[in-house]
Design a protein around this motif. Structure first.
Motif, PDB file in Angstrom:
ATOM      1  N   VAL A 173       3.442  -5.375 -13.232  1.00 31.33           N
ATOM      2  CA  VAL A 173       3.511  -4.649 -11.894  1.00 31.33           C
ATOM      3  C   VAL A 173       4.417  -5.717 -10.880  1.00 31.33           C
ATOM      4  CG1 VAL A 173       1.474  -5.618 -10.865  1.00 31.33           C
ATOM      5  CG2 VAL A 173       2.306  -3.718 -10.051  1.00 31.33           C
ATOM      6  N   ALA A 194       7.937  -4.838 -11.603  1.00 33.60           N
ATOM      7  CA  ALA A 194       8.332  -3.417 -11.181  1.00 33.60           C
ATOM      8  C   ALA A 194       8.431  -3.157  -9.554  1.00 33.60           C
ATOM      9  CB  ALA A 194       7.372  -2.137 -11.855  1.00 33.60           C
ATOM     10  N   THR A 195       7.676  -4.232  -9.163  1.00 31.99           N
ATOM     11  CA  THR A 195       7.727  -4.199  -7.481  1.00 31.99           C
ATOM     12  C   THR A 195       8.865  -4.812  -6.686  1.00 31.99           C
ATOM     13  OG1 THR A 195       5.217  -3.665  -7.558  1.00 31.99           O
ATOM     14  CG2 THR A 195       6.092  -4.318  -5.372  1.00 31.99           C
ATOM     15  N   SER A 223      11.599  -5.130  -1.274  1.00 34.88           N
ATOM     16  CA  SER A 223      12.076  -4.230  -0.405  1.00 34.88           C
ATOM     17  C   SER A 223      11.218  -3.028  -0.516  1.00 34.88           C
ATOM     18  CB  SER A 223      13.600  -3.517  -0.720  1.00 34.88           C
ATOM     19  OG  SER A 223      13.636  -3.189  -2.334  1.00 34.88           O
ATOM     20  N   ASP A 224      10.366  -2.919  -1.460  1.00 35.21           N
ATOM     21  CA  ASP A 224       9.186  -1.941  -1.283  1.00 35.21           C
ATOM     22  C   ASP A 224       8.167  -2.505  -0.379  1.00 35.21           C
ATOM     23  OD1 ASP A 224       9.615  -1.284  -4.891  1.00 35.21           O
ATOM     24  OD2 ASP A 224      10.155  -0.162  -3.358  1.00 35.21           O
ATOM     25  N   LEU A 225       7.899  -3.837  -0.083  1.00 38.89           N
ATOM     26  CA  LEU A 225       6.931  -4.181   0.629  1.00 38.89           C
ATOM     27  C   LEU A 225       7.349  -4.733   1.976  1.00 38.89           C
ATOM     28  CD1 LEU A 225       5.063  -6.028  -2.268  1.00 38.89           C
ATOM     29  CD2 LEU A 225       4.638  -3.760  -1.345  1.00 38.89           C
ATOM     30  N   CYS A 226       8.696  -5.100   2.115  1.00 35.30           N
ATOM     31  CA  CYS A 226       9.170  -5.701   3.204  1.00 35.30           C
ATOM     32  C   CYS A 226      10.620  -5.161   3.784  1.00 35.30           C
ATOM     33  CB  CYS A 226       9.405  -7.157   2.836  1.00 35.30           C
ATOM     34  SG  CYS A 226       8.314  -8.213   2.186  1.00 35.30           S
ATOM     35  N   THR A 227      10.607  -5.188   5.056  1.00 40.21           N
ATOM     36  CA  THR A 227      11.988  -4.763   5.497  1.00 40.21           C
ATOM     37  C   THR A 227      12.834  -5.679   5.946  1.00 40.21           C
ATOM     38  OG1 THR A 227      10.836  -4.840   7.789  1.00 40.21           O
ATOM     39  CG2 THR A 227      11.010  -2.772   6.612  1.00 40.21           C
ATOM     40  N   PRO A 277       4.807  -5.732   6.407  1.00 44.83           N
ATOM     41  CA  PRO A 277       3.470  -5.521   6.895  1.00 44.83           C
ATOM     42  C   PRO A 277       2.263  -5.725   6.343  1.00 44.83           C
ATOM     43  CG  PRO A 277       5.137  -3.836   6.999  1.00 44.83           C
ATOM     44  CD  PRO A 277       5.600  -4.652   6.012  1.00 44.83           C
ATOM     45  N   ASN A 278       2.108  -5.373   5.084  1.00 38.89           N
ATOM     46  CA  ASN A 278       0.809  -5.711   4.071  1.00 38.89           C
ATOM     47  C   ASN A 278       0.664  -6.941   3.459  1.00 38.89           C
ATOM     48  OD1 ASN A 278      -0.400  -3.087   4.911  1.00 38.89           O
ATOM     49  ND2 ASN A 278       1.223  -1.970   3.611  1.00 38.89           N
ATOM     50  N   TYR A 279       1.836  -7.576   3.471  1.00 40.47           N
ATOM     51  CA  TYR A 279       1.758  -8.981   2.749  1.00 40.47           C
ATOM     52  C   TYR A 279       2.448 -10.026   3.522  1.00 40.47           C
ATOM     53  CZ  TYR A 279       0.405  -5.697  -1.261  1.00 40.47           C
ATOM     54  OH  TYR A 279      -0.131  -5.028  -1.857  1.00 40.47           O
ATOM     55  N   LEU A 288       9.421  -9.125  -7.482  1.00 33.90           N
ATOM     56  CA  LEU A 288       8.411 -10.049  -7.097  1.00 33.90           C
ATOM     57  C   LEU A 288       8.598 -11.184  -8.278  1.00 33.90           C
ATOM     58  CD1 LEU A 288       5.311  -8.220  -5.689  1.00 33.90           C
ATOM     59  CD2 LEU A 288       6.784  -9.743  -4.643  1.00 33.90           C
ATOM     60  N   ILE A 307      -2.060 -10.345  -2.942  1.00 32.46           N
ATOM     61  CA  ILE A 307      -1.920  -9.439  -3.910  1.00 32.46           C
ATOM     62  C   ILE A 307      -2.816  -8.770  -4.723  1.00 32.46           C
ATOM     63  CG2 ILE A 307      -0.191  -8.449  -5.531  1.00 32.46           C
ATOM     64  CD1 ILE A 307       2.060 -10.006  -4.679  1.00 32.46           C
TER      65      ILE A 307
END
Lengths: 188, 151
Positions: free
Chosen positions: B49, B52-53, B56-60, B70-72, B90, B115
């Motif tokens: 994971v 695969a993550t 840019s999926d989790l951050c702008t 926002p979430n991390y 990651l 995480i």
């Protein structure tokens, strides 16, 4: 003499009876302790991979699981198309997939997702909203997971739980999160 | 008659023993039906994971000073140093910053904990886990995260 005979017979019978009970309970307990472990096929370690492989044979709009990534929109579409049992996807085969060599007849399965806020809603806000897919002998998985109950009732011999971390892709950075994919298999 | 009485009692006790033995032999006690967790693939899944993550999926704004996750929040310092698309997952980015020493061990521990533990992905009360890594410098695996120490 007669009293001695009776006492001897009674005491011998009692000792023999207690020995037999101890022996039978020991054999029974030993078998019960080991048989459950022997009955879990090693192939079940691969059910999560089997799910991902079977989903590849679903329509493109429903292929929700690929390489540790779950597309939320496709998961919702899959849930709409498969509102009942999903055992074929979890344990068995779907369309031309090869499966893992286990028949789904002996298992009932549930699939759900959790994050730090609890179970994740599928088809959120819609009439078909659920938190879990699949059904068991005691009803829908959704009703059990919502109530934080074990979906495997006394009708089953063993409950098997698997989980893996996946990225839940909402196509929105503010919502995307690594969450827990859970699968519960009830073995008949 | 009294002899017969004794033998009859003897027979009755023997039949009782036989009956109880047969009942115990065939009695199927209900199992406890506890859940058995299958976790043999979990270590592979953790690495999978992370690979695969994408960041840019989790951050702008990955690779910029205004990177926002926002979430991390613990990912934001590392997010600012993403340069190429190859680093945009990651696992790869963690490996790169580890090898260059541009991120402290405490920052990594905080990221792993955020995480997997704080987001409820791995229940540390049930499963203790460690993440080790090896570098070209050290022959021994180094601890990146160890749940028993950090809980």
């Amino acid at each position: 003499m007669r009293a001695q005979l009776l006492s001897f017979d009674f005491s011998t019978g009692t000792i023999f009876f207690l020995l037999m009970i101890a022996l039978i309970i020991g054999i029974f307990a030993f078998n019960t302790f080991t048989s459950n472990r022997d009955e879990i096929p090693f192939e079940l370690e691969f059910v999560l991979s089997n799910l991902e492989n079977n989903v590849r044979f679903a329509p493109v709009s429903e292929r929700f699981l690929t390489n540790y990534r779950v597309d939320k929109d496709k998961l919702d579409a899959f849930a709409l198309s498969h509102s009942g049992s999903i055992d074929d996807f979890l344990i068995g085969t779907f369309e031309d997939s090869h499966g893992i060599g286990i028949s789904p007849d002996n298992y009932d399965g549930c699939l759900y997702f959790r994050d730090d806020n609890g179970p994740i809603a599928i088809n959120q806000g819609q009439p078909e909203e659920v938190v879990a897919l699949g059904e068991t002998k005691s009803g829908s998985c959704d009703s059990h997971i919502i109530g934080n109950q074990n979906p495997c009732s006394d009708d089953y011999s063993t409950a098997l739980a698997l989980f893996e971390p996946v990225l839940m892709d909402y196509h929105d950075v503010s919502e995307n999160k690594i969450v827990q994919l859970n699968m519960v298999l009830c073995q008949i | 008659m009294k002899k017969g009485y004794v033998f009859t009692i003897d027979l009755a006790i023997a039949v009782l023993i036989l009956f109880v033995g047969l009942v115990l032999f065939f009695y199927n006690a209900p199992s406890a039906n506890d859940s058995t967790y299958i976790t043999s693939q979990l270590s592979q899944d953790v690495v999978g994971v992370l690979a695969a993550t994408k960041i840019s999926d989790l951050c702008t704004g990955a690779g910029t000073s205004s990177c926002n996750c926002p979430n991390y929040p613990t990912l934001e310092p590392m997010c600012q140093t993403v340069v190429t698309e190859d680093e945009d997952n990651l696992l790869a980015h963690t490996a790169k910053t580890l090898s260059f020493g541009s991120t402290s061990a405490d920052e990594y521990k905080a990221l792993i904990k955020e995480i997997f533990v704080e987001k409820g992905v791995i229940d540390e009360t049930r499963f203790g886990f460690s993440i080790l890594y090896k570098t070209s410098v050290s022959a021994q695996p180094q601890s990146l995260y160890h749940s028993e120490v950090d809980s």
